[in-house]
Design an enzyme around this catalytic site. Structure first.
Site, short mmCIF file in Angstrom:
data_model
loop_
_atom_site.label_atom_id
_atom_site.label_comp_id
_atom_site.label_asym_id
_atom_site.label_seq_id
_atom_site.Cartn_x
_atom_site.Cartn_y
_atom_site.Cartn_z
N ARG A 73 100.31 -46.51 112.73
CA ARG A 73 99.00 -45.77 112.80
C ARG A 73 100.24 -44.82 114.71
O ARG A 73 100.88 -44.97 114.69
CB ARG A 73 98.28 -46.58 113.75
CG ARG A 73 97.50 -47.54 112.50
CD ARG A 73 96.74 -48.28 113.77
NE ARG A 73 96.51 -49.21 114.60
CZ ARG A 73 97.08 -48.81 116.15
NH1 ARG A 73 96.85 -47.97 115.90
NH2 ARG A 73 97.40 -50.23 116.38
N TYR A 201 100.03 -44.21 105.21
CA TYR A 201 100.22 -45.32 106.51
C TYR A 201 98.60 -45.93 106.29
O TYR A 201 98.10 -45.11 106.42
CB TYR A 201 100.65 -45.31 107.71
CG TYR A 201 100.26 -46.53 108.24
CD1 TYR A 201 101.19 -47.34 107.90
CD2 TYR A 201 99.33 -46.77 108.93
CE1 TYR A 201 101.92 -48.76 108.00
CE2 TYR A 201 99.36 -47.63 109.72
CZ TYR A 201 100.25 -48.93 109.74
OH TYR A 201 100.63 -49.94 110.48
N LYS A 210 90.78 -49.70 109.76
CA LYS A 210 90.29 -49.06 111.57
C LYS A 210 89.19 -48.01 111.64
O LYS A 210 88.51 -47.85 112.62
CB LYS A 210 91.46 -48.81 111.46
CG LYS A 210 92.95 -49.78 111.96
CD LYS A 210 92.16 -50.75 112.47
CE LYS A 210 94.03 -52.02 112.38
NZ LYS A 210 93.30 -53.54 113.08
N HIS A 230 87.75 -55.93 116.90
CA HIS A 230 89.57 -56.46 116.62
C HIS A 230 89.38 -57.69 116.53
O HIS A 230 90.41 -58.58 117.16
CB HIS A 230 90.08 -55.61 117.57
CG HIS A 230 92.03 -54.36 116.31
ND1 HIS A 230 92.88 -54.69 117.54
CD2 HIS A 230 92.18 -55.19 115.18
CE1 HIS A 230 94.07 -55.42 116.51
NE2 HIS A 230 93.55 -54.97 115.40
N SER A 252 97.62 -55.49 118.32
CA SER A 252 98.16 -55.41 116.37
C SER A 252 99.89 -56.32 117.14
O SER A 252 100.65 -56.52 118.20
CB SER A 252 99.01 -54.22 116.38
OG SER A 252 97.38 -53.36 116.91
N CYS A 254 100.05 -59.39 117.45
CA CYS A 254 100.19 -60.66 118.31
C CYS A 254 100.20 -62.07 117.81
O CYS A 254 99.80 -62.97 118.32
CB CYS A 254 99.83 -60.14 119.94
SG CYS A 254 100.42 -59.40 120.79
N ASP A 277 91.73 -59.26 111.10
CA ASP A 277 91.74 -58.17 111.66
C ASP A 277 90.61 -58.17 112.42
O ASP A 277 90.15 -56.84 113.44
CB ASP A 277 91.68 -57.27 110.80
CG ASP A 277 92.80 -55.87 111.01
OD1 ASP A 277 93.44 -55.60 112.47
OD2 ASP A 277 92.51 -54.39 111.19
N ARG A 374 104.67 -53.86 105.32
CA ARG A 374 103.28 -54.97 105.41
C ARG A 374 103.11 -55.55 104.30
O ARG A 374 104.07 -54.83 103.36
CB ARG A 374 102.57 -53.62 106.10
CG ARG A 374 102.45 -52.84 106.91
CD ARG A 374 101.56 -53.44 107.89
NE ARG A 374 101.51 -53.72 109.58
CZ ARG A 374 101.02 -53.68 110.07
NH1 ARG A 374 99.72 -54.42 109.80
NH2 ARG A 374 100.20 -52.96 111.72
C1 OXD Z 1 97.08 -52.46 113.08
C2 OXD Z 1 96.48 -53.42 111.72
O1 OXD Z 1 97.28 -51.98 113.38
O2 OXD Z 1 95.80 -54.69 112.09
O3 OXD Z 1 96.32 -53.25 114.43
O4 OXD Z 1 97.31 -52.89 111.19
MN MN Z 2 94.37 -55.14 113.72
#
Ligand code: OXD
Ligand code: MN
Length: 588
Positions: A73, A201, A210, A230, A252, A254, A277, A374
């Protein structure tokens, strides 16, 4: 007569000038055709969009390699264009809507020439849920079209549902020329519109994710009285078979996805997955908070995913029930035609191509898979999927967990005193940054409720909104913070994490059900060690103490930083948050 959707699609086609317009129906057969097109016809930088992987070992799986500058991102190119800057807040880049549109129109002029415009009708949320939203995205990328089939409920019924309304959720996406200087992700909250150009992306291009389900939806929630967060959603089953539903917000990379499908290290406990998410949270008629996951897929980080860290994700990736599973920017084992990433079980394969497709040589010191590589796969592939996943009402939430990556200071688990104190706990939260966004990795940034990059309006007003939601809840969830990442003198993580995190979840549900006491500290309640099940862990006593200790000297610095952070939002920070801050500062 043309419907509002048809008129809108035609208008965009006049601007972007695709060779063809194709309306997707979201079927499996169609996904197979689009993948074929991505293998044989469509190209990115002269390379195919998809490579077929070994379907004996990874059923239905394909590899996608993105443009090498387009791997995460791009927060600095992401804008939220409210009519006034104040509504966007310091937490968002802002441009006046007319100026943003003028720029985007120029960049989009003829941008789909030689390509197909895919029209994607989809629902965020189960179609029979009162909380679901019908959306349309346009894109010129088969990768995006196929990914959206996985991540959303894509079906032509969304078109019927929208009918003659023109206030539907609109997403305009084009790869453009993939040049970082001509890349923008722009949100127009009042028009329910996202316009994204120059990136393929996921976080920039799958606009239901998002962009809509967090940035635009958080603004809708602010106006309509609900929350778009989130957050993971899970059900935790105890040995008696009772299920307690909790949500958890973490920045993200974690460990959110690991938590969402955690395989319990404690006998008798089970975690049921509802989402990894995004959670939409509504106040139910019974005064409880209900969560739905608007998505249907996982778009997760591969690196570090293994049978140790997340066995259920590997099972999901190999299930092959819902077609297809995509890997983006992983390495490729050229002998077996399998995806590979750092941290995957087993020896490093001999003959690897790196994420850019070049022969990989360990001696060069570069990672083979991109650190933000990913997978995209359906939740319906997940062996731990909750039977309530498709429940239109959602699930009642008993605890909200707020996490971050802090190598020091923040205890393993803390319980807020009450809802307003929990909102403050979220507001002061910080985390060390990771590779999910293009910025410096490993520096501390304040990231309230892990929403800093995703809150579609002024963050000060967002805290106010959380406080107001609390007033409507007669049975509010308890709010907790967790930190799996505290280190010892040797810079090793003290807490083993992963499947052992169930021990912390167990403590949380026991607190929720008022079964145990906890120790009061200036920052909230922390566990008495006797109440944490630590059997078989072998953590030295002094390190265990560190996990739940509060070092007043370090907290003095923290309190000052919290103040500096909150002050930036000026008059938007509610009085109640300052009251909470004063109470903390006084005790420290
Ligand atoms: C993020 C994702 O960046 O879930 O939080 O891709
Ligand atoms: Mn996320």
């Amino acid at each position: 007569m043309a419907t509002p959707i048809e008129r809108w699609v035609e208008e965009q086609a006049r601007l972007m000038r695709p060779d063809k317009i194709y309306w997707c129906d979201g079927s499996e057969e169609e996904a197979r055709r689009l993948i074929e097109i991505g293998i044989c016809q469509e190209k990115i930088d002269g390379e195919p969009v998809f490579y077929k992987l070994n379907h004996n070992l990874w059923p239905g799986a394909y590899l996608h390699r993105s443009h090498s500058t387009d791997v995460a991102r791009t927060e600095h190119l992401t804008y939220v264009c409210h009519s006034d800057k104040e509504s966007a807040g310091l937490n968002n880049n802002w441009m006046p809507p007319h100026k943003a549109k003028e720029m985007l129109r120029k960049l989009s002029d003829g941008c789909m020439r030689g390509r197909t415009m895919y029209v994607l009708p989809y629902m965020m949320g189960h179609p029979s849920s009162p909380y679901a939203k019908a959306c349309i995205q346009l894109t010129d990328s088969s990768y995006v079209a196929v990914s959206m089939r996985i991540m959303t409920r894509m079906h032509k019924d969304a078109v019927k549902r929208i009918g003659n309304r023109d206030d539907f959720v609109k997403g305009l996406h084009s790869l453009g020329d993939l040049h970082p200087e001509r890349r923008f992700i722009m949100h127009f909250p009042d028009e329910h519109l996202v316009w994204s150009i120059g990136s393929g992306y996921g976080g920039n291009a799958l606009l239901g994710k998002k962009c809509f389900s967090l940035r635009i939806a958080s603004w809708l929630g602010y106006q309509e009285g609900w929350l778009a967060e989130h957050m993971v959603i899970v059900g935790i089953e105890d040995p008696a078979g009772n299920i307690t539903y909790v949500t958890a917000a973490m920045p993200s990379a974690c460990g959110k996805t690991n938590l969402a499908m955690l395989q319990s290290a404690l006998g008798g406990y089970k975690v049921w997955t509802l989402g990894d998410d995004i959670a939409w949270l509504n106040v139910g008629a019974d005064g409880r908070l209900y969560a739905i996951n608007p998505e249907t897929g996982f778009f997760g980080v591969t690196c570090g995913t293994s049978m140790k860290t997340n066995p259920n994700m590997l099972r999901t990736l190999k299930a092959g029930k819902f077609f297809p599973t995509l890997f983006t920017n992983t390495a490729l084992n050229q002998d077996t035609n399998e995806p590979w990433w750092e941290g995957l079980d087993g020896p490093v394969p001999k003959n690897l191509a790196d994420w850019e497709g070049n022969s990989w040589d360990k001696a060069q010191g570069k990672k083979a898979a991109h650190p933000n590589s990913r997978f995209t796969t359906s939740l319906y592939n997940c062996p731990t999927l909750s039977r309530d996943f498709d429940n239109p009402k959602g699930v009642p939430i008993s605890a909200i967990i707020l996490g971050g990556r802090r190598t020091d200071l923040i205890p393993l688990v803390t319980e807020a005193f009450n809802w307003p104190n929990g909102v403050f706990l979220g507001a002061r939260g910080g985390s060390e940054t990771t590779a999910a966004a293009a910025h410096q990795v490993g520096v501390l940034r304040r990231d309230p409720m892990a929403m800093l990059p995703f809150c579609g309006y002024n963050m000060g007003d967002y805290f106010k909104h959380w406080l107001n939601i609390g007033k409507k809840l007669t049975h509010p969830p308890k709010i907790f913070s967790v930190n799996w990442f505290r280190t010892n003198e040797k810079d090793e993580f003290i807490w083993p994490g992963f499947s052992e995190n169930i021990r912390v979840l167990k403590w949380i549900i026991e607190r929720v059900n008022n079964r145990i006491e906890a120790k009061e500290t200036p920052i909230g309640f922390v566990p008495y060690l006797k109440d944490l099940n630590l059997e078989g862990l072998n953590i030295p006593e002094n390190e265990l103490k560190k996990l739940t200790s509060i070092n007043m000297e370090d907290w003095c610095g923290e309190v000052k930083e919290i103040k500096d952070f909150l002050e930036q939002f000026g008059k938007h920070i509610p009085e109640e948050i300052w009251r909470q801050y004063q109470a903390l500062a006084k005790h420290i």
